[in-house]
Design an enzyme around this catalytic site. Structure first.
Site, mmCIF file in Angstrom:
data_model
loop_
_atom_site.group_PDB
_atom_site.id
_atom_site.type_symbol
_atom_site.label_atom_id
_atom_site.label_comp_id
_atom_site.label_asym_id
_atom_site.label_seq_id
_atom_site.Cartn_x
_atom_site.Cartn_y
_atom_site.Cartn_z
ATOM 1 N N ARG A 65 31.862 54.466 -41.546
ATOM 2 C CA ARG A 65 31.741 55.827 -41.047
ATOM 3 C C ARG A 65 33.048 56.574 -41.202
ATOM 4 O O ARG A 65 34.120 55.991 -41.295
ATOM 5 C CB ARG A 65 31.265 55.852 -39.606
ATOM 6 C CG ARG A 65 32.281 55.301 -38.603
ATOM 7 C CD ARG A 65 31.654 55.079 -37.236
ATOM 8 N NE ARG A 65 31.199 56.301 -36.617
ATOM 9 C CZ ARG A 65 29.934 56.530 -36.272
ATOM 10 N NH1 ARG A 65 28.992 55.658 -36.476
ATOM 11 N NH2 ARG A 65 29.608 57.654 -35.684
ATOM 12 N N LYS A 105 29.070 62.792 -30.369
ATOM 13 C CA LYS A 105 28.420 63.986 -29.849
ATOM 14 C C LYS A 105 28.557 64.080 -28.334
ATOM 15 O O LYS A 105 28.611 65.170 -27.770
ATOM 16 C CB LYS A 105 26.941 63.980 -30.264
ATOM 17 C CG LYS A 105 26.750 64.485 -31.695
ATOM 18 C CD LYS A 105 25.293 64.496 -32.108
ATOM 19 C CE LYS A 105 24.890 63.140 -32.594
ATOM 20 N NZ LYS A 105 23.515 63.051 -33.099
ATOM 21 N N GLU A 130 19.878 62.330 -34.810
ATOM 22 C CA GLU A 130 19.217 62.559 -33.539
ATOM 23 C C GLU A 130 19.589 63.972 -33.084
ATOM 24 O O GLU A 130 20.780 64.314 -33.049
ATOM 25 C CB GLU A 130 19.696 61.531 -32.510
ATOM 26 C CG GLU A 130 18.960 61.703 -31.209
ATOM 27 C CD GLU A 130 19.357 60.688 -30.141
ATOM 28 O OE1 GLU A 130 20.214 59.830 -30.391
ATOM 29 O OE2 GLU A 130 18.776 60.798 -29.044
HETATM 30 P P1 ATP Z 1 27.340 60.300 -32.711
HETATM 31 O O1 ATP Z 1 27.650 58.988 -32.068
HETATM 32 O O2 ATP Z 1 28.532 61.071 -33.130
HETATM 33 O O3 ATP Z 1 26.380 61.090 -31.947
HETATM 34 P P2 ATP Z 1 25.343 59.182 -34.279
HETATM 35 O O4 ATP Z 1 25.525 58.125 -35.291
HETATM 36 O O5 ATP Z 1 24.724 58.821 -32.989
HETATM 37 O O6 ATP Z 1 26.694 59.932 -34.086
HETATM 38 P P3 ATP Z 1 23.106 60.378 -35.483
HETATM 39 O O7 ATP Z 1 22.560 61.712 -35.202
HETATM 40 O O8 ATP Z 1 22.343 59.203 -35.046
HETATM 41 O O9 ATP Z 1 24.536 60.388 -34.850
HETATM 42 O O10 ATP Z 1 23.522 60.228 -37.006
HETATM 43 C C1 ATP Z 1 22.832 60.778 -38.094
HETATM 44 C C2 ATP Z 1 23.322 60.185 -39.374
HETATM 45 O O11 ATP Z 1 24.671 60.538 -39.555
HETATM 46 C C3 ATP Z 1 23.256 58.673 -39.338
HETATM 47 O O12 ATP Z 1 22.757 58.213 -40.574
HETATM 48 C C4 ATP Z 1 24.666 58.253 -39.145
HETATM 49 O O13 ATP Z 1 24.919 57.040 -39.768
HETATM 50 C C5 ATP Z 1 25.441 59.393 -39.789
HETATM 51 N N1 ATP Z 1 26.735 59.532 -39.172
HETATM 52 C C6 ATP Z 1 27.009 59.764 -37.863
HETATM 53 N N2 ATP Z 1 28.318 59.766 -37.638
HETATM 54 C C7 ATP Z 1 28.915 59.556 -38.834
HETATM 55 C C8 ATP Z 1 30.272 59.431 -39.275
HETATM 56 N N3 ATP Z 1 31.282 59.553 -38.432
HETATM 57 N N4 ATP Z 1 30.500 59.202 -40.581
HETATM 58 C C9 ATP Z 1 29.495 59.087 -41.450
HETATM 59 N N5 ATP Z 1 28.199 59.171 -41.110
HETATM 60 C C10 ATP Z 1 27.906 59.400 -39.815
HETATM 61 MG MG MG Z 2 23.044 58.367 -32.156
#
Ligand code: ATP
Ligand code: MG
Length: 764
Positions: A271, A281, A35
């Site tokens: 993760r 984020k 995102e």
């Molecule tokens: P955040 O909560 O840090 O914003 P998110 O999962 O909301 O992380 P996204 O932008 O939705 O962030 O994630 C993009 C991709 O990265 C998704 O496929 C997610 O599974 C992966 N991802 C995000 N955080 C991690 C992590 N800590 N380890 C491995 N993969 C991750």
């Molecule tokens: Mg997200």
């Protein structure tokens, strides 16, 4: 197999099995679906390496798909940062796609669901919807709007889309009736995600960074993700573990819109978490917006932009994640594991040069004008990159800069640096004997004097920079941004910021660096790995960022104060840190060793496992069953080998999952760590389960005061003199008493309980 091919990776096995079985006619298509609501962090780097790496390995393709279905907080700046990060890591998306381009298709599918009676407009408030979902143990209540007619649903949905209803007035929900054979009531699905999940909500006034004000309704994650995957022909949709409960919904939507097999499937992995940092984020945005860091690319940030600006190479991250592998067990990676990987990478590419970060002048009698010394860039045990120069010449005149703490006029025993009457070698240069120092009124040393000597034997080697030609520079010493391992767990994570996460020093660097390419990585000898800050460094005012310290300086802080280690007097003395446990390993074994350390195994244990494939294979099984790399390594390398003695591993009756169970018993307090070795010995001799071994040998932890009191009383009664001395204030005797009690109480005694009881008794 090259180093970056993932090894400990069950997802690779899944993909390989699909390729083998011809599930998708051999196609492998993955996607990275972020995102655009912030800069990507090191967790995203894992996801990028995983998705692109897997596809690459099977000759497939990977899309970058912006999961931009939520108008709030998304922006083009963040979208650009994501693509930038993917490319910097060394990957190129087969296609760049936007979920927001699929809004029309999603809407048409939603209308289709309404027509099939599989979706309805609910006019309850958010609060009512939440309250009628039920609980894990109780079914919810069907919405009073659940049986609206298809016509009314279509009309309302269209009005919602056109912006005729305010936020919160209605939502579209999927209608997940119990199917034939399901024995739960309406709104009673055992998976709460399937209790009529929301598909659309109204965000009438929100402005989408790409679609502008066209849309008044926005799809929820579940109603967008699998469909986006289907549109793009994704085969393996990889996401993090917390989405495993969403998988049935992912499949339900695909069934509902009529996507047939072979179709996209979701697979989850644990993760990436890193201690001493925050990863969400939202929290990273707070750091940026609150001015706690200089921006998204502040080198202390765990963002890809931050790591990049710090000087970390993409190769290091790719290899780190390949070595780390993926699992199904959530855990946290220790920051030392990452730092190890960064050093391991830089070791092979960083030129060894000299800089002085806390300078004081040393004048040398006997040096006339400026002489030149030849100085190799690389230590003997490093094979430099093919095109790298081998050496440079360094100017040396009668005055040089040295580190302030490389001089002492009251040196401790074993001092290997400058002190009056002591001779040291200037790295790559001559031996000088120290004559003394001058001080100012405040007692600060302003100047040190020395003379060239041929006869004195040097006690050590110190680094230096010529005072005439050395270049002024500042050095940004970056450290952990937070001072606690789990800042996200604190009430106020901002209160756990490390006040010393950036210390800026000024000093000098040798003149040879002036003409190096800007991305040159250096090891400033005895100080750490550095590169030039890409934004702030200017030819006349050099700024270097410390990428990583030479060895784990935090671990050293916790050790009792030891004299700082100085390099060996031999030439060329690669400044040596603590003993390297991998020094006896072959190159191949060393790779295995590095990967084990990266995965969290202790260095000493990793060295043993790297050299012993049979033991390593047992270790891998114990790790898979326990999810604890450090503990599993110690158990196998120390306890198991001790129990075996001279015997062969094949003589052991211990099953890997029972060895893992021993770790579980330590974890839940049934067994003390002391007694674990005995439990392992019992398993080796007799096999069976860990619980049975503990039972048979009476190893269960003893903590109750009743059970421990006899041993405590006996220990005190047998040592009356020590008791008197302790009570008179000789507190260091405490450890002696603990030992006395433990000996009498047996292996099962819990040291902490013993200490507590002893403290009470000794108090009087
Ligand atoms: P955040 O909560 O840090 O914003 P998110 O999962 O909301 O992380 P996204 O932008 O939705 O962030 O994630 C993009 C991709 O990265 C998704 O496929 C997610 O599974 C992966 N991802 C995000 N955080 C991690 C992590 N800590 N380890 C491995 N993969 C991750
Ligand atoms: Mg997200």
């Amino acid at each position: 197999m090259d180093r970056e091919t993932p090894k400990n990776n069950f997802l690779r096995d899944i993909v390989a099995a699909d390729v083998e079985a011809g599930t998708y006619d051999g196609r492998v298509v993955t996607r990275f679906p972020p995102e655009p609501n912030g800069y990507p962090h090191i967790g995203h780097a894992q996801s990028i390496c995983l998705n692109f790496g897997l596809a690459e390995q099977f000759g497939g393709a990977t899309n970058l798909r912006y999961d931009d279905t939520n108008p709030e907080a998304e922006s083009q700046e963040f979208a650009d940062a994501l693509l930038d990060a993917v490319r910097w890591l060394g990957f190129e998306p087969a296609e760049v796609r936007y979920a927001s381009d699929y809004f029309e298709q999603f809407y048409a599918w939603a209308q289709g669901l309404v027509r099939k009676g599989l979706a309805y407009v609910d006019s309850q408030s958010d609060e009512e919807i939440r309250q009628t979902r039920g609980t894990v143990t109780e079914a919810g209540t069907p919405s009073p709007y659940r049986d609206r007619s298809v016509e009314e649903n279509l009309r309302l949905l269209e009005e919602m889309k056109r912006g005729e209803h305010p936020d919160g007035a209605h939502v579209l929900r999927a209608k997940v009736d119990p199917g034939p054979g399901d024995d739960w009531p309406v709104m009673g699905h055992p998976n709460m995600k399937l209790r009529d999940p929301l598909m659309y909500r109204i965000r009438r006034d929100a402005h989408h960074y790409r679609r502008g004000d066209e849309w008044a309704i926005y799809p929820l994650y579940d109603w967008a993700h699998g469909q986006g995957d289907a549109i793009e022909g994704i085969t393996h949709s990889i996401c993090t573990l917390e989405f495993d409960v969403n998988r049935p919904l992912y499949d339900w939507y695909l069934d509902a819109i009529g996507v047939e097999e072979p179709r996209n499937h979701q697979h989850e992995f644990a993760r990436f978490n890193l201690d001493y940092t925050v990863m969400s984020k939202r929290k990273l945005r707070q750091l940026v917006e609150g001015g706690h860091v200089s921006g998204w690319d502040d080198p202390r940030m765990p963002t890809i932009a931050g790591l990049r600006r710090r000087g970390v190479r993409p190769e290091a991250l790719r290899r780190f994640f390949a070595d780390l592998g993926v699992t199904k067990v959530n855990g946290s990676v220790e920051i030392q594991q990452l730092e190890y990987a960064l050093r391991d990478d830089l070791n092979h590419v960083a030129r060894r040069v000299m800089a002085v970060t806390d300078p004081v002048k040393l004048t040398i009698e006997g040096v006339d004008g400026t002489t030149e010394v030849d100085a190799p860039y690389w230590p003997h045990d490093v094979t430099p990159p093919a095109s790298a120069p081998e050496s440079r010449t360094l100017p040396l005149s009668a005055a040089v800069w040295i580190e302030r703490d490389d001089f002492s006029d009251d040196p401790p025993k074993g001092w290997k640096r400058l002190a009056p009457g002591v001779a040291v070698r200037l790295r790559h240069g001559p031996v000088v004997e120290c004559l003394g120092a001058e001080r100012d009124e405040a007692g600060e040393i302003t100047h040190i004097h020395a003379r060239l000597t041929e006869d004195a034997k040097p006690t050590g080697v110190i680094h230096w920079v010529d005072a005439e030609q050395g270049l002024p520079a500042s050095f940004r010493m970056y450290d952990r941004l937070f001072s606690v391992p789990d800042p996200a767990g604190a009430d106020d994570f901002l209160s756990t910021l490390n006040p010393d996460s950036l210390v800026e020093k000024t000093g000098y660097v040798e003149p040879s660096v002036a003409d190096d390419p800007p991305d040159t990585r250096y090891q400033f000898e005895r100080i750490g790995y550095f590169w030039r800050d890409p934004e702030d460094s200017l030819p006349g005012a050099l700024v270097f960022n410390r990428i990583v310290a030479l060895r784990d300086s935090w671990a050293k802080k916790e050790e009792p104060a030891a004299p700082a280690s100085a390099p060996e007097p031999k030439e060329p003395a690669a400044p040596a840190g603590p003993r390297d446990p991998a020094s006896a390993l072959s190159d191949k074994e060393r790779e295995t060793y590095s990967a084990l350390v990266v995965r969290g195994v202790g260095e000493e244990e990793a060295a043993v496992l790297a050299a012993d494939p049979t033991l390593r294979s047992l270790f891998e099984s114990v790790l898979t069953a326990s999810g604890k790399p450090r503990e599993a390594g110690a158990l196998v390398v120390h306890d198991l080998r001790r129990a075996l003695g001279d015997r062969d591993l094949s003589d052991s009756k211990a099953e890997a999952d029972q060895l893992a169970a021993v770790l579980g018993l330590v974890d839940d307090g049934t067994l003390t760590r002391n007694a674990a070795g005995e439990a392992v010995a019992a398993l080796v001799e007799e096999g069976g389960t860990a619980e049975a071994a503990v039972e048979r040998r009476g190893l269960a932890a003893v903590r109750s005061a009743d059970a421990l009191t006899p041993a405590v009383d006996a220990a005190l009664a047998d040592n009356p003199d020590e008791v008197a001395r302790y009570r008179a204030g000789e507190e260091r005797l405490f450890g002696f008493f603990v030992g006395q009690v433990m000996r009498r109480a047996g292996k099962g005694a819990d040291p902490r309980a013993v200490q507590e009881l002893l403290r009470q008794r000794l108090a009087g």
